[in-house]
Design a protein around this motif. Structure first.
Motif, PDB file in Angstrom:
ATOM      1  N   GLN A 292       6.602  -0.414  10.942  1.00  0.00           N
ATOM      2  CA  GLN A 292       5.818   0.780  10.626  1.00  0.00           C
ATOM      3  C   GLN A 292       6.439   2.013  11.287  1.00  0.00           C
ATOM      4  OE1 GLN A 292       1.781   0.049  11.816  1.00  0.00           O
ATOM      5  NE2 GLN A 292       1.380  -1.368  10.126  1.00  0.00           N
TER       6      GLN A 292
ATOM      7  N   HIS B 147       0.549  10.811  13.901  1.00  0.00           N
ATOM      8  CA  HIS B 147       0.928   9.469  13.429  1.00  0.00           C
ATOM      9  C   HIS B 147       1.929   8.816  14.385  1.00  0.00           C
ATOM     10  CE1 HIS B 147      -1.273  10.002   9.758  1.00  0.00           C
ATOM     11  NE2 HIS B 147      -0.609  11.093   9.469  1.00  0.00           N
TER      12      HIS B 147
ATOM     13  N   GLU C 174       1.172  12.846   5.493  1.00  0.00           N
ATOM     14  CA  GLU C 174       0.721  11.803   4.560  1.00  0.00           C
ATOM     15  C   GLU C 174       1.894  10.953   4.085  1.00  0.00           C
ATOM     16  OE1 GLU C 174      -1.350  14.046   1.564  1.00  0.00           O
ATOM     17  OE2 GLU C 174      -3.051  14.449   2.898  1.00  0.00           O
ATOM     18  N   ARG C 175       3.038  11.591   3.848  1.00  0.00           N
ATOM     19  CA  ARG C 175       4.242  10.869   3.416  1.00  0.00           C
ATOM     20  C   ARG C 175       4.689   9.877   4.497  1.00  0.00           C
ATOM     21  NH1 ARG C 175       9.137  14.685   1.568  1.00  0.00           N
ATOM     22  NH2 ARG C 175       7.359  16.010   1.117  1.00  0.00           N
TER      23      ARG C 175
ATOM     24  N   GLY D 104       8.095   5.069   9.162  1.00  0.00           N
ATOM     25  CA  GLY D 104       7.554   6.419   9.305  1.00  0.00           C
ATOM     26  C   GLY D 104       8.602   7.406   9.771  1.00  0.00           C
TER      27      GLY D 104
ATOM     28  N   GLU E 229       1.125  17.326   3.869  1.00  0.00           N
ATOM     29  CA  GLU E 229       1.787  16.422   2.921  1.00  0.00           C
ATOM     30  C   GLU E 229       2.847  15.576   3.615  1.00  0.00           C
ATOM     31  OE1 GLU E 229       3.289  18.791  -0.284  1.00  0.00           O
ATOM     32  OE2 GLU E 229       1.268  19.410  -0.899  1.00  0.00           O
TER      33      GLU E 229
ATOM     34  N   GLU F 159       2.513   2.578   6.366  1.00  0.00           N
ATOM     35  CA  GLU F 159       1.473   1.632   5.949  1.00  0.00           C
ATOM     36  C   GLU F 159       1.957   0.570   4.973  1.00  0.00           C
ATOM     37  OE1 GLU F 159      -1.493   4.353   4.550  1.00  0.00           O
ATOM     38  OE2 GLU F 159      -2.107   4.893   6.595  1.00  0.00           O
ATOM     39  N   ARG F 160       3.156   0.721   4.460  1.00  0.00           N
ATOM     40  CA  ARG F 160       3.711  -0.295   3.556  1.00  0.00           C
ATOM     41  C   ARG F 160       4.120  -1.558   4.311  1.00  0.00           C
ATOM     42  NH1 ARG F 160       6.949   4.243   0.867  1.00  0.00           N
ATOM     43  NH2 ARG F 160       5.545   4.891  -0.793  1.00  0.00           N
TER      44      ARG F 160
ATOM     45  N   ALA G  96       2.777   8.600   6.930  1.00  0.00           N
ATOM     46  CA  ALA G  96       1.756   7.551   7.056  1.00  0.00           C
ATOM     47  C   ALA G  96       1.856   6.538   5.925  1.00  0.00           C
ATOM     48  CB  ALA G  96       0.366   8.174   7.094  1.00  0.00           C
ATOM     49  N   THR G  97       2.084   7.016   4.710  1.00  0.00           N
ATOM     50  CA  THR G  97       2.194   6.112   3.553  1.00  0.00           C
ATOM     51  C   THR G  97       3.391   5.184   3.710  1.00  0.00           C
ATOM     52  OG1 THR G  97       1.114   7.692   2.093  1.00  0.00           O
ATOM     53  CG2 THR G  97       2.502   6.027   1.045  1.00  0.00           C
ATOM     54  N   ALA G  98       4.515   5.723   4.160  1.00  0.00           N
ATOM     55  CA  ALA G  98       5.708   4.891   4.363  1.00  0.00           C
ATOM     56  C   ALA G  98       5.446   3.831   5.422  1.00  0.00           C
ATOM     57  CB  ALA G  98       6.900   5.754   4.758  1.00  0.00           C
TER      58      ALA G  98
ATOM     59  N   SER H 116       2.221  14.825  11.399  1.00  0.00           N
ATOM     60  CA  SER H 116       3.178  13.756  11.698  1.00  0.00           C
ATOM     61  C   SER H 116       3.205  13.395  13.177  1.00  0.00           C
ATOM     62  CB  SER H 116       4.576  14.122  11.190  1.00  0.00           C
ATOM     63  OG  SER H 116       4.967  15.382  11.663  1.00  0.00           O
TER      64      SER H 116
END
Length: 196
Positions: A90, A135, A75-76, A94, A72, A82-83, A78-80, A132
């Motif tokens: 980026q 990433h 994913e958190r 991240g 999780e 990817e914005r 990566a999502t941050a 993480s």
């Protein structure tokens, strides 16, 4: 007959989810050494035998919780990242998301405090690298390829930054100032950039 098999599979999955959720709640709140597997099972509404069937031991349940929280967190992060379209932003986003996670009780207690000692350093690092850490490595490789940071071996840089961010996240988790950590992170990252 097939419907019964599907129903049993759904029941097993529901039992596993309930044990994971209750285990996560308790490990985050009380720490690994204060959690009793039989109490987790009772609170999840299942038998102690079911808990042992799914996880073999308290350590097995903890390992599954660590993997879930680590995934999780990855994913958190990566999502941050990817914005943003810009590679540098980026990386910053991240890294900031990772630091912010230090305020999450599950990340703080499960990943940063208990996992390295309960699982051992090597297993904990491997889980970190799968989520993480992966990433971060991808982001630094892209920045190097784009010439935004100087050409250099990426792996030692990943380990240095990862270690620094784990320490900073733990510091935040113990009451450190997230804003000060972000400012220090920005200064650290700025030192990696090639001159314009």
């Amino acid at each position: 007959m097939r419907a019964m098999a599907v129903n049993r599979a759904e029941q097993r999955a529901a039992t596993r989810r309930a044990l994971l959720a209750e285990g996560r709640r308790r490990f985050a709140a009380d720490g690994y050494h204060h959690v009793v597997l039989a109490e987790v099972a009772r609170a999840a509404g299942v038998t102690k035998g079911a808990a042992y069937h799914h996880f073999d031991s308290k350590a097995g349940l903890f390992r599954a919780v660590v993997a879930e929280v680590q995934q999780e967190l990855g994913e958190r992060v990566a999502t941050a990242a990817e914005r943003h379209d810009d590679l540098w932003e980026q990386l910053r986003a991240g890294c900031r998301a990772f630091l912010a996670a230090g305020t999450d009780p599950a990340v703080r207690q499960v990943l940063l405090v208990d996992a390295p000692t309960v699982l051992g350093w090597d297993e904990w690092r491997a889980l970190d690298e799968e989520s993480s850490g992966r990433h971060l490595a991808e982001a630094l490789a892209a920045l190097t390829a784009a010439g935004i940071i100087a050409e250099q071996p990426v792996e030692p840089l990943v380990r240095l930054l990862s270690g620094a961010m784990n320490e900073a996240a733990l510091w935040i988790a113990r009451g450190g100032d997230p804003g000060a950590a972000e400012q220090a992170l920005d200064r650290l990252l700025a030192g990696l950039r090639t001159p314009a």
